[in-house]
Design an enzyme around this catalytic site. Structure first.
Site, short mmCIF file in Angstrom:
data_model
loop_
_atom_site.label_atom_id
_atom_site.label_comp_id
_atom_site.label_asym_id
_atom_site.label_seq_id
_atom_site.Cartn_x
_atom_site.Cartn_y
_atom_site.Cartn_z
N LYS A 1 -13.19 -4.86 -4.40
CA LYS A 1 -13.81 -3.57 -4.70
C LYS A 1 -12.81 -2.59 -5.28
CE LYS A 1 -17.61 -2.64 -3.71
NZ LYS A 1 -18.79 -2.87 -2.92
N LYS B 1 0.82 -1.21 0.00
CA LYS B 1 0.00 0.00 0.00
C LYS B 1 0.86 1.25 0.00
CE LYS B 1 -4.22 -1.94 1.85
NZ LYS B 1 -5.18 -2.01 2.95
N LYS C 1 -8.46 -11.86 -7.80
CA LYS C 1 -9.45 -12.00 -6.72
C LYS C 1 -10.55 -10.94 -6.86
CE LYS C 1 -9.11 -11.58 -1.83
NZ LYS C 1 -8.31 -11.42 -0.65
#
Ligand code: TRP
Length: 338
Positions: free
Chosen positions: A204, A118, A201
């Site tokens: 969202k 991230k 996968k």
């Protein structure tokens, strides 16, 4: 049924970062939460403090926290069986997190792959410190409840390892205080991929939402998404993840919802085309989700009732958490308030 007192305890959490959970969340993890409440003493937590690491809009955060709780109940988490609560309602999470931060090496925290991924994406200047300490707060979530098992997806394995390390480190330095939890890493059989990008996968954060089946979406929308799922140019419904990722993903979904084995699911479609197959998958998914959505909507129409369920959950959670925190303070030598 085991006596409540002798049951193993599970704890898990989910972030309220979206208005709706998706089918991958459900089949990958949440379905097991529902099953575990029958055999375990279950604590399930909407981790709103963790969601702050992405700087959510306040109105959205509040709405999504309620929507998350409503969906958990709608899929079958029963507040009479499980302790369902909101993380920020139990202040001991932050309090124990600080203590765990004081036991965690800087390098150790920096090696967490989720943090590395991230922060690599947004750059160190735009990465908040909360993202760095995120797994330590997660460790506190788990250790506070003396959880034996933590049902999570494969992506959380490293965070569970850190939790175990921190619990052991505390116990060996200050005396036995925490149960060392085991990861209860959910089987990959239920790994659901994106309908348009069937080798990734379902998530969202995908560029397009057209491959993501949301629990709270209207049946027509989900019907359309499944019928439009990416497949290959052959015609046989065969499970072959390498060469037929789209069909395999749909078979996985079909089998997870109907309870049929992949082989039995595959047999149902011998001699039938992709069109028939997709319609059948769409129908079982939509039939499954329709009552869940209705139940969640009904709960959201009565926020006072929903918040009272969460208040009761917070009360039960707080009893366990404050006991662990008191023992931790005592072990550390923090002076008791007279
Ligand atoms: N990090 C977890 C996730 O993204 C969410 C989480 C927070 C969690 N606290 C937890 C999961 C405690 C299990 C136990 O999925």
């Amino acid at each position: 049924m085991a006596d409540v007192g002798t049951r193993k305890r599970v704890l898990s959490g989910i972030q309220p970062t979206h208005d709706s959970f998706h089918l991958g969340n459900y089949l990958g993890a949440l379905k097991q939460w529902v099953a575990l409440q029958e055999s375990h003493d279950a604590f399930y937590c909407v981790v709103d403090l963790h969601a702050l690491t992405v700087g959510p809009d306040p109105i959205e955060l509040r709405r999504r926290t309620l929507a998350s709780a409503a969906q958990l109940i709608a899929i079958g988490i029963d507040p009479a069986k499980s302790t369902l609560f909101v993380q920020s309602h139990v202040p001991a999470h932050n309090q124990l997190a600080w203590i765990m931060e004081c036991l965690t090496g800087f390098g150790e925290a920096g090696r967490m792959t989720q943090f590395k991924d991230k922060s690599a994406k947004s750059g160190t200047d735009r990465t908040v410190v909360g993202l760095f300490t995120y797994p330590i707060l997660q460790a506190a979530d788990i250790l506070l409840y003396q959880a034996d098992q933590v049902p999570v997806g494969e992506d959380q394995r490293q965070h569970i390892e850190l939790t175990r390390d921190l619990g052991q480190r505390f116990n060996s330095k200050y005396g036995q205080t925490f149960t060392i939890p085991e990861g209860y890493i959910l089987k990959s059989g239920a790994k659901i991929n994106d309908l348009q990008d069937p080798t990734s996968k379902m998530s969202k954060s995908a560029a397009s939402q057209s491959g993501v089946i949301e629990l709270m979406d209207a049946p027509e929308i989900n019907m359309k998404k499944i019928k439009g799922a990416m497949t290959d140019t052959e015609r046989e419904v065969i499970f072959d993840e390498k060469n037929k990722a789209g069909i395999s993903n749909l078979l996985t979904i079909y089998s997870a919802i109907t309870g049929l084995s992949i082989a039995d699911a595959q047999n149902e479609f011998v001699g039938k085309g992709y069109g028939d197959f997709k319609s059948a998958v769409a129908t079982v998914v939509v039939d499954f989700l329709t009552p869940i959505r209705a139940k969640a909507q009904e709960l959201l129409q009565d926020p006072a009732h929903l918040t009272s369920i969460l208040r009761d959950g917070a009360e039960k959670a707080n009893l366990v958490a404050s006991k662990t925190l008191a023992e931790t303070y005592e072990a550390l030598g923090l002076l008791p308030r007279a």
